[in-house]
Design a protein around this motif. Structure first.
Motif, short mmCIF file in Angstrom:
data_model
loop_
_atom_site.label_atom_id
_atom_site.label_comp_id
_atom_site.label_asym_id
_atom_site.label_seq_id
_atom_site.Cartn_x
_atom_site.Cartn_y
_atom_site.Cartn_z
N LEU A 46 -3.22 -1.03 8.80
CA LEU A 46 -3.51 0.30 9.14
C LEU A 46 -3.27 1.40 10.05
O LEU A 46 -2.73 2.26 10.69
CB LEU A 46 -5.00 1.24 9.06
CG LEU A 46 -6.00 1.39 8.35
CD1 LEU A 46 -7.50 1.72 7.73
CD2 LEU A 46 -5.48 1.03 6.56
N ASP A 47 -2.78 0.06 11.38
CA ASP A 47 -2.41 0.26 12.42
C ASP A 47 -0.49 0.49 12.42
O ASP A 47 -0.44 -0.90 12.06
CB ASP A 47 -2.78 -0.17 13.69
CG ASP A 47 -2.06 0.23 14.99
OD1 ASP A 47 -0.92 0.48 15.03
OD2 ASP A 47 -2.77 -0.20 15.68
N LYS A 72 -7.09 -10.55 15.20
CA LYS A 72 -7.40 -10.63 14.40
C LYS A 72 -6.03 -11.50 13.54
O LYS A 72 -5.02 -11.86 13.51
CB LYS A 72 -7.52 -9.53 13.40
CG LYS A 72 -8.45 -8.58 14.14
CD LYS A 72 -9.60 -8.91 14.95
CE LYS A 72 -10.20 -7.99 15.54
NZ LYS A 72 -11.67 -8.33 16.10
N ASP A 97 1.35 -1.55 0.11
CA ASP A 97 -0.27 0.07 0.04
C ASP A 97 1.27 1.08 -0.33
O ASP A 97 2.48 0.76 -0.13
CB ASP A 97 -1.17 -0.45 1.36
CG ASP A 97 0.11 0.28 2.41
OD1 ASP A 97 0.65 0.59 2.59
OD2 ASP A 97 -1.02 -0.47 3.45
N ASP A 113 -8.01 -4.19 1.92
CA ASP A 113 -9.25 -3.72 2.42
C ASP A 113 -9.52 -4.05 4.11
O ASP A 113 -10.30 -2.79 4.71
CB ASP A 113 -10.43 -3.72 2.17
CG ASP A 113 -10.79 -3.56 0.87
OD1 ASP A 113 -10.87 -2.27 -0.11
OD2 ASP A 113 -11.00 -3.94 0.02
N TRP A 114 -8.84 -4.42 4.67
CA TRP A 114 -8.52 -5.09 6.24
C TRP A 114 -8.35 -3.74 7.28
O TRP A 114 -6.87 -3.27 6.77
CB TRP A 114 -7.25 -6.13 6.81
CG TRP A 114 -7.93 -6.93 7.77
CD1 TRP A 114 -9.14 -6.98 8.70
CD2 TRP A 114 -6.52 -7.62 8.52
NE1 TRP A 114 -8.60 -7.68 9.40
CE2 TRP A 114 -7.92 -8.38 9.33
CE3 TRP A 114 -5.42 -8.59 7.88
CZ2 TRP A 114 -6.49 -9.48 10.49
CZ3 TRP A 114 -4.86 -8.92 8.49
CH2 TRP A 114 -5.53 -10.11 9.88
N HIS A 115 -9.12 -3.01 8.24
CA HIS A 115 -8.93 -2.06 8.85
C HIS A 115 -7.79 -2.35 9.77
O HIS A 115 -6.43 -1.50 9.98
CB HIS A 115 -9.48 -2.17 9.96
CG HIS A 115 -9.38 -2.93 10.95
ND1 HIS A 115 -10.43 -4.17 11.22
CD2 HIS A 115 -9.38 -3.02 11.98
CE1 HIS A 115 -10.66 -5.24 12.07
NE2 HIS A 115 -10.13 -4.02 12.80
N TYR A 116 -7.27 -3.49 10.48
CA TYR A 116 -6.07 -3.94 10.77
C TYR A 116 -4.85 -3.49 10.18
O TYR A 116 -3.62 -3.60 11.13
CB TYR A 116 -6.36 -5.71 11.25
CG TYR A 116 -6.05 -6.19 12.93
CD1 TYR A 116 -6.33 -5.74 13.23
CD2 TYR A 116 -5.28 -7.14 11.94
CE1 TYR A 116 -5.98 -6.35 15.24
CE2 TYR A 116 -4.88 -7.74 13.98
CZ TYR A 116 -5.35 -7.41 15.04
OH TYR A 116 -5.20 -7.65 15.82
#
Length: 212
Positions: free
Chosen positions: A175-176, A160, A19, A170-173
């Motif tokens: 983003l951290d 997760k 990304d 698209d996994w929010h995990y």
């Protein structure tokens, strides 16, 4: 030179996703997905993220979140079993829940409770909730935790799990920025074999491993 897997040390890793911020590689041997070492945060920047966490034993919602690990693990423990909460964070809560249930607890966190003396003791169970995704060397660190378990002891992990490459995009995990290792069920099954432990999956984000 391709980066080796931080879980199993295999050099057989391949690109998994990229990304705007980071690259992600997947291990062909243990299926761990990980961020290369040169893209990890510096310790001060990492701690700055954790300092923003607002976890507390007084937060009923946080207790409900932790109950996904607490409930299946406490049901397997003998009365008075002694535990360690590894990576307790700035607001230790899971340890309070186990103490309320009659289980003496120690806590360790490299930033907030850095007494390494607790890592030299033996425990009936060890927990790490939302921790393994932050570890830079999960293979070594999880092996060291397993060595601190008494025979028949439990290692309870909450994180997760990776499902598919398509969902990962698209996994929010991811983003951290402090999340650098992403386990799948296959990764935990590999780990259980490596540590000679039995493995159970009581929930989508919970894994229990028992020392033989």
């Amino acid at each position: 030179m391709m980066p080796s897997c931080p879980l199993c040390a295999s050099p057989e890793t391949a690109p998994y996703h990229r990304d705007a911020r980071r690259d992600y590689r997947a291990c062909r041997d243990c299926a761990l997905v990980f961020v290369p070492a040169h893209q990890r945060l510096a310790p001060d920047d990492e701690k700055a993220v954790y300092d923003r966490h607002q976890n507390s034993p007084d937060d009923a919602g946080y207790r409900r979140f932790l109950s996904r690990l607490f409930d299946p693990l406490v049901a397997r423990l003998a009365p008075g079993a002694r535990g360690l909460d590894f990576g307790a964070g700035p607001g230790p809560t899971l340890s309070v829940m186990f103490e309320e249930a009659g289980h003496p607890m120690a806590i360790y966190d490299p930033f907030y409770a850095p007494d390494t003396g607790v890592l030299e003791r033996t425990y009936d169970f060890i927990t790490a909730t939302e921790v393994v995704e932050h570890l830079f060397a999960p293979g070594r660190e999880l092996e060291q935790l397993a060595e601190r378990l008494a025979p028949g002891g439990w290692l309870g992990l909450m994180t997760k799990r990776v499902s598919t490459p398509e969902a990962f995009v698209d996994w929010h995990y991811i983003l951290d920025p402090t999340h650098v290792c992403f386990f799948s069920e296959a990764s935990f099954t590999w780990l259980a074999g490596r540590l000679d432990m039995r493995v159970h999956f009581p929930a989508n984000d919970v894994v229990l491993q028992q020392r033989r």
